[in-house]
Enzyme design. Structure first.
Site, PDB file in Angstrom:
ATOM      1  N   GLN A 124     -25.144   7.525 -23.030  1.00 43.22           N
ATOM      2  CA  GLN A 124     -23.855   6.904 -23.385  1.00 43.22           C
ATOM      3  C   GLN A 124     -22.704   7.701 -22.767  1.00 43.22           C
ATOM      4  O   GLN A 124     -21.727   7.136 -22.278  1.00 43.22           O
ATOM      5  CB  GLN A 124     -23.712   6.833 -24.915  1.00 43.22           C
ATOM      6  CG  GLN A 124     -22.483   6.045 -25.391  1.00 43.22           C
ATOM      7  CD  GLN A 124     -22.581   4.544 -25.118  1.00 43.22           C
ATOM      8  OE1 GLN A 124     -23.675   3.993 -25.008  1.00 43.22           O
ATOM      9  NE2 GLN A 124     -21.433   3.887 -24.987  1.00 43.22           N
TER      10      GLN A 124
ATOM     11  N   ALA B  49     -18.095   2.517 -25.654  1.00 40.52           N
ATOM     12  CA  ALA B  49     -17.957   3.476 -26.759  1.00 40.52           C
ATOM     13  C   ALA B  49     -18.076   4.888 -26.219  1.00 40.52           C
ATOM     14  O   ALA B  49     -18.966   5.170 -25.401  1.00 40.52           O
ATOM     15  CB  ALA B  49     -19.040   3.221 -27.792  1.00 40.52           C
TER      16      ALA B  49
ATOM     17  N   SER C 204     -21.307   4.916 -30.191  1.00 39.42           N
ATOM     18  CA  SER C 204     -21.950   3.667 -29.768  1.00 39.42           C
ATOM     19  C   SER C 204     -23.058   3.240 -30.732  1.00 39.42           C
ATOM     20  O   SER C 204     -23.925   4.044 -31.102  1.00 39.42           O
ATOM     21  CB  SER C 204     -22.548   3.817 -28.367  1.00 39.42           C
ATOM     22  OG  SER C 204     -23.199   2.603 -28.024  1.00 39.42           O
TER      23      SER C 204
ATOM     24  N   HIS D  60     -25.363   1.525 -29.838  1.00 42.25           N
ATOM     25  CA  HIS D  60     -26.614   1.563 -29.064  1.00 42.25           C
ATOM     26  C   HIS D  60     -27.422   2.817 -29.391  1.00 42.25           C
ATOM     27  O   HIS D  60     -28.631   2.817 -29.271  1.00 42.25           O
ATOM     28  CB  HIS D  60     -26.325   1.445 -27.569  1.00 42.25           C
ATOM     29  CG  HIS D  60     -25.934   0.029 -27.179  1.00 42.25           C
ATOM     30  ND1 HIS D  60     -26.874  -0.946 -26.918  1.00 42.25           N
ATOM     31  CD2 HIS D  60     -24.725  -0.563 -27.054  1.00 42.25           C
ATOM     32  CE1 HIS D  60     -26.252  -2.096 -26.620  1.00 42.25           C
ATOM     33  NE2 HIS D  60     -24.940  -1.883 -26.701  1.00 42.25           N
TER      34      HIS D  60
ATOM     35  N   ASP E 263     -27.739  -5.827 -26.215  1.00 42.87           N
ATOM     36  CA  ASP E 263     -26.909  -6.662 -25.344  1.00 42.87           C
ATOM     37  C   ASP E 263     -27.810  -7.693 -24.691  1.00 42.87           C
ATOM     38  O   ASP E 263     -28.922  -7.372 -24.258  1.00 42.87           O
ATOM     39  CB  ASP E 263     -26.249  -5.804 -24.247  1.00 42.87           C
ATOM     40  CG  ASP E 263     -25.224  -4.832 -24.808  1.00 42.87           C
ATOM     41  OD1 ASP E 263     -24.681  -5.102 -25.892  1.00 42.87           O
ATOM     42  OD2 ASP E 263     -24.968  -3.796 -24.153  1.00 42.87           O
TER      43      ASP E 263
ATOM     44  N   GLU F 237     -17.008  -9.015 -27.443  1.00 44.29           N
ATOM     45  CA  GLU F 237     -18.248  -8.879 -26.660  1.00 44.29           C
ATOM     46  C   GLU F 237     -19.256  -9.925 -27.146  1.00 44.29           C
ATOM     47  O   GLU F 237     -20.047  -9.648 -28.056  1.00 44.29           O
ATOM     48  CB  GLU F 237     -18.842  -7.463 -26.813  1.00 44.29           C
ATOM     49  CG  GLU F 237     -18.013  -6.379 -26.140  1.00 44.29           C
ATOM     50  CD  GLU F 237     -18.777  -5.054 -25.975  1.00 44.29           C
ATOM     51  OE1 GLU F 237     -19.947  -4.980 -26.401  1.00 44.29           O
ATOM     52  OE2 GLU F 237     -18.184  -4.116 -25.403  1.00 44.29           O
TER      53      GLU F 237
ATOM     54  N   TRP G  33     -21.905 -10.813 -26.064  1.00 45.08           N
ATOM     55  CA  TRP G  33     -23.278 -10.459 -25.705  1.00 45.08           C
ATOM     56  C   TRP G  33     -23.879  -9.362 -26.574  1.00 45.08           C
ATOM     57  O   TRP G  33     -25.062  -9.088 -26.498  1.00 45.08           O
ATOM     58  CB  TRP G  33     -23.325  -9.969 -24.250  1.00 45.08           C
ATOM     59  CG  TRP G  33     -22.427  -8.769 -24.020  1.00 45.08           C
ATOM     60  CD1 TRP G  33     -22.724  -7.456 -24.275  1.00 45.08           C
ATOM     61  CD2 TRP G  33     -21.084  -8.766 -23.532  1.00 45.08           C
ATOM     62  NE1 TRP G  33     -21.657  -6.642 -23.982  1.00 45.08           N
ATOM     63  CE2 TRP G  33     -20.629  -7.420 -23.513  1.00 45.08           C
ATOM     64  CE3 TRP G  33     -20.203  -9.765 -23.098  1.00 45.08           C
ATOM     65  CZ2 TRP G  33     -19.349  -7.054 -23.092  1.00 45.08           C
ATOM     66  CZ3 TRP G  33     -18.933  -9.394 -22.671  1.00 45.08           C
ATOM     67  CH2 TRP G  33     -18.521  -8.055 -22.664  1.00 45.08           C
ATOM     68  N   HIS G  34     -23.051  -8.710 -27.397  1.00 46.93           N
ATOM     69  CA  HIS G  34     -23.524  -7.545 -28.150  1.00 46.93           C
ATOM     70  C   HIS G  34     -23.914  -7.967 -29.575  1.00 46.93           C
ATOM     71  O   HIS G  34     -23.073  -8.312 -30.392  1.00 46.93           O
ATOM     72  CB  HIS G  34     -22.420  -6.479 -28.178  1.00 46.93           C
ATOM     73  CG  HIS G  34     -22.749  -5.231 -28.952  1.00 46.93           C
ATOM     74  ND1 HIS G  34     -22.940  -3.991 -28.363  1.00 46.93           N
ATOM     75  CD2 HIS G  34     -22.912  -5.020 -30.287  1.00 46.93           C
ATOM     76  CE1 HIS G  34     -23.200  -3.085 -29.297  1.00 46.93           C
ATOM     77  NE2 HIS G  34     -23.185  -3.703 -30.484  1.00 46.93           N
TER      78      HIS G  34
HETATM   79  N1  DAL Z   1     -20.037  -1.761 -25.493  1.00 47.73           N
HETATM   80  C1  DAL Z   1     -20.189  -1.116 -26.742  1.00 47.73           C
HETATM   81  C2  DAL Z   1     -18.909  -1.004 -27.459  1.00 47.73           C
HETATM   82  C3  DAL Z   1     -20.831   0.228 -26.570  1.00 47.73           C
HETATM   83  O1  DAL Z   1     -20.646   0.839 -25.525  1.00 47.73           O
HETATM   84  O2  DAL Z   1     -21.482   0.669 -27.489  1.00 47.73           O
HETATM   85 ZN    ZN Z   2     -23.640  -3.475 -26.475  1.00 45.89          ZN
END
Ligand code: DAL
Ligand code: ZN
Length: 320
Positions: A206, A227, A232, A234, A241, A290, A292-293
């Site tokens: 990240q 993020a 994040s 993730h 995503d 977003e 897609w998230h």
């Molecule tokens: N795109 C989302 C905010 C992330 O990077 O976790």
């Molecule tokens: Zn995401």
């Protein structure tokens, strides 16, 4: 379920008990007509004997029924009303997906909101979920710019979902991976195709994405879409995503108007996912829209969030 089955048995039994009585009264009602038919030799010779025999047969029948009924398990005979929807829910809950692995204390477990329960017929399961937003192993965990994860945090149950990937294979937490598989198959059976684009990302990865984005797109853009490391979802292994062919496997806003984007926004909650960064909620979530998230939260919370109509920050009354 056993109680419901037993009640059915009890009902059937009581019908069986009633039927000889009905037959007897039907017989007495039909007596006048019976007189018009030709009488048998026994009837003619000894009419009393016929009544004695009839009573004896009826008596034997009732005695048998009594023996049968008293030999049944007690709960089968109970005339108490069935347990209400709440206790029925609790019994079924132990088998509900995700519940067993949550293991929260009693007060952490809530039934779905009263509104959601009202939409559910009595006796039909409403999912429960933990409301512990700090529980790293739970599905209500909230991670955002003001609630960050440590660089060392890594979920223990990461797994590859068996679905088409847009780039390379990536992992998600087991329950999220299984739910995504079910969602992808359900969509495919309706002719809707989409791809797992990005799942679990560790802190270091990240950080790399964040720093690279600042270099390429500038800090202002990066702050809206990426993020910072630790912030994040993730890193929780619960965010996925999704991409599709119409957007050339890119993550862009037009995804919302593709068949995949529309299908996911309509059905994601059925599989325990919510659209985590909805349009118009940027100030609450800290990130741009977003489409897609998707974030796995479990079916109960996903339903209460209305597929993203409410953000987790709103639902759990967190200040932005
Ligand atoms: N795109 C989302 C905010 C992330 O990077 O976790
Ligand atoms: Zn995401």
């Amino acid at each position: 379920v056993d109680k419901i089955r037993n009640t059915t048995i009890a009902k059937r039994t009581s019908r069986a008990v009633l039927s000889p009585g009905k037959a007897a009264s039907a017989a007495s009602r039909s007596r006048p007509r019976a007189q018009s038919r030709p009488r048998s030799t026994v009837e003619r010779k000894n009419p009393r004997l016929v009544y004695v025999l009839a009573f004896a047969v009826a008596g034997l029948f009732l005695a048998n029924v009594f023996i049968f009924v008293s030999g049944m398990p007690k709960e089968a005979l109970s005339s108490k009303p069935e347990a209400g929807p709440n206790s029925a829910s609790r019994t079924l809950l132990a088998a509900a997906p995700g519940f067993a692995s949550l293991g929260p204390s009693e007060q952490d477990v809530v039934l779905a909101s009263p509104a959601a329960q009202a939409q559910t017929s009595p006796g039909i399961q409403t999912a429960v979920y933990s409301t512990d937003i700090d529980d790293l192993s739970g599905y209500s965990l909230i991670v955002n710019k003001s609630r960050t994860l440590s660089p060392e945090y890594e979920p223990e149950d990461l797994d590859y979902p068996d679905v088409p990937f847009a780039k390379g294979k990536m992992k998600a937490r087991q329950e999220a991976a299984r739910a995504f598989e079910r969602m992808q198959r359900a969509a495919a059976s309706q002719g809707v195709k989409f791809y797992f684009y990005s799942g679990y990302r560790d802190y270091a990865y990240q950080k790399q994405i964040w720093e690279n984005s600042i270099k390429v797109n500038g800090r202002e853009w990066a702050q809206k879409y990426i993020a910072p490391p630790g912030a994040s979802e993730h890193q929780t292994g619960l965010a996925i995503d999704v991409s599709c062919e119409e957007t050339k496997q890119q993550l862009e806003e037009s995804f919302a108007d593709t068949p995949s984007g529309r299908w996911l926004s309509a059905h994601c909650a059925e599989f325990g996912f919510t659209l985590r960064y909805p349009k118009g909620k940027e100030a609450l979530t800290g990130y741009n829209y977003e489409p897609w998230h998707f974030r796995y939260v479990g079916e109960g919370l996903a339903r209460d969030l209305g597929s993203g109509a409410k953000t987790m920050e709103e639902f759990f009354s967190l200040a932005p």
